[in-house]
Design a protein around this motif. Structure first.
Motif: not given
Length: 129
Positions: A42-43, A46, A49, A51, A53-54
């Motif tokens: 999942e990370t 992300k 995509g 993202d 944030s992680d």
């Protein structure tokens, strides 16, 4: 767990307009680097995509692993101009790829993982990933 790995691989493959061979290799790299770093699929999805944030060390080391496996960097996060331009120019304008390389070649970081993560963010902002 296998479902989530497959989901991440599909997400990575669907989001990138690469050749079939590049997609297959990319899928292998994703699977290997998930196993090596423990980052969740999942990370990875992300991250692909855009993202960021992680951004913990494991995620940053995933970026280094992927770039290393693709031969875009060495184990220290130093970029390989020939591999970046050669491989990414297959489906993109070579001049645009070279311009992105020139923009991102001087990216630094506090560790090899951080350096590769910052390079990925730079190339992503330049539209290459």
């Amino acid at each position: 767990m296998k479902f989530f790995i497959l989901l991440a691989i599909v997400a990575v493959a669907a989001a990138a307009p690469f050749t079939e061979e590049q997609l297959k290799k990319g899928q292998q790299h994703v699977k290997k680097c998930i196993g090596e770093t423990g980052v969740s699929p999942e990370t990875v999805a992300k991250l692909k995509g855009g993202d960021f944030s992680d951004d913990d060390e494991a995620v940053q080391c995933f970026a280094l692993c992927f770039f290393r496996e693709a031969q875009f960097t060495d184990a220290s996060g130093n970029q390989n101009k020939n591999a970046i331009i050669g491989k990414l120019s297959v489906d993109k304008d070579p001049k645009a790829v070279e311009a992105a390389y020139e923009k991102c070649k001087g990216v630094t970081g506090t560790s090899p993982c951080n350096k590769a993560f910052n390079a990925y963010k730079c190339y992503r902002s330049a539209g290459l990933f």
